[in-house]
Write an enzyme that holds these catalytic residues in place. Structure first.
Site, mmCIF file in Angstrom:
data_model
loop_
_atom_site.group_PDB
_atom_site.id
_atom_site.type_symbol
_atom_site.label_atom_id
_atom_site.label_comp_id
_atom_site.label_asym_id
_atom_site.label_seq_id
_atom_site.Cartn_x
_atom_site.Cartn_y
_atom_site.Cartn_z
ATOM 1 N N HIS A 134 48.435 29.759 31.866
ATOM 2 C CA HIS A 134 49.407 28.676 31.868
ATOM 3 C C HIS A 134 49.847 28.430 33.314
ATOM 4 O O HIS A 134 49.850 29.353 34.138
ATOM 5 C CB HIS A 134 50.621 29.038 31.026
ATOM 6 C CG HIS A 134 50.358 29.088 29.561
ATOM 7 N ND1 HIS A 134 51.377 29.100 28.635
ATOM 8 C CD2 HIS A 134 49.200 29.119 28.847
ATOM 9 C CE1 HIS A 134 50.866 29.134 27.415
ATOM 10 N NE2 HIS A 134 49.546 29.158 27.519
ATOM 11 N N GLU A 182 52.758 28.133 34.582
ATOM 12 C CA GLU A 182 53.857 28.997 34.992
ATOM 13 C C GLU A 182 53.360 30.389 35.367
ATOM 14 O O GLU A 182 53.797 30.965 36.363
ATOM 15 C CB GLU A 182 54.899 29.133 33.868
ATOM 16 C CG GLU A 182 55.530 27.823 33.451
ATOM 17 C CD GLU A 182 54.839 27.159 32.269
ATOM 18 O OE1 GLU A 182 55.522 26.453 31.523
ATOM 19 O OE2 GLU A 182 53.612 27.359 32.092
ATOM 20 N N CYS A 193 56.856 28.729 27.287
ATOM 21 C CA CYS A 193 56.615 29.418 26.021
ATOM 22 C C CYS A 193 57.158 30.846 26.126
ATOM 23 O O CYS A 193 57.668 31.260 27.164
ATOM 24 C CB CYS A 193 55.117 29.434 25.712
ATOM 25 S SG CYS A 193 54.157 30.497 26.827
ATOM 26 N N CYS A 198 55.479 32.839 29.029
ATOM 27 C CA CYS A 198 55.906 32.426 30.365
ATOM 28 C C CYS A 198 57.374 32.745 30.613
ATOM 29 O O CYS A 198 57.750 33.149 31.721
ATOM 30 C CB CYS A 198 55.623 30.950 30.560
ATOM 31 S SG CYS A 198 53.845 30.575 30.547
#
Length: 149
Positions: A46, A48, A76, A79
């Site tokens: 991801h 992040e 999420c 993260c």
């Protein structure tokens, strides 16, 4: 947030879900990232996570005390957990994620007082632009790339 949006556009151009993130400390971007889960065949890639990893490597430490994470979409659980473990001071995000968001939508990982570290949350920064990037991306995937009006 402008730099995070630039990262989101890079993800979109690579046919990845358009989410981008940057980690900032003392006005300097330490790490950048955009979703690369498909290209790297890695469900943890991801934006992040990649930005936090790059910032940690830039500083040579696992703790990013005083740093802020700017991301185009509400983090999420994975993260948000990484932001907490990195001891980030703030997470600033654009659009809420009602299906996976762990800051305000489905959970409150960053502000849970049962943890030994809480992260300040600011939401809604450039939310319309972040949301538009996501909506247009998913519309194009469904074959509905035409906008009304």
């Amino acid at each position: 947030m402008a730099a995070a949006l630039d990262e989101a556009r890079l993800a979109r151009d690579l046919d990845e879900v358009p989410v981008g993130a940057v980690v900032v400390l003392d006005g300097h971007i330490l790490g950048r990232g955009h979703n690369q889960t498909r290209g790297l065949a890695d469900p943890t890639a991801h934006g992040e996570m990649l930005a936090i990893r790059a910032a940690s490597q830039a500083l040579g430490t696992q703790r990013l005390v005083g740093a802020s994470l700017y991301t185009t979409l509400e983090p999420c659980f994975m993260c948000a957990g990484a932001a907490s473990h990195a001891r980030l001071a703030r997470v600033i995000f654009g659009a809420r994620d009602p299906k996976f968001g762990a800051c305000v939508s489905l959970g409150r990982v960053l502000s849970d007082t049962r943890q030994n570290h809480q992260v300040e949350i600011t939401e809604g920064v450039a939310a319309a632009e972040a949301r538009d990037l996501l909506q247009l991306f998913f519309q194009s995937k469904r074959g509905g790339g035409h906008s009304a009006g």
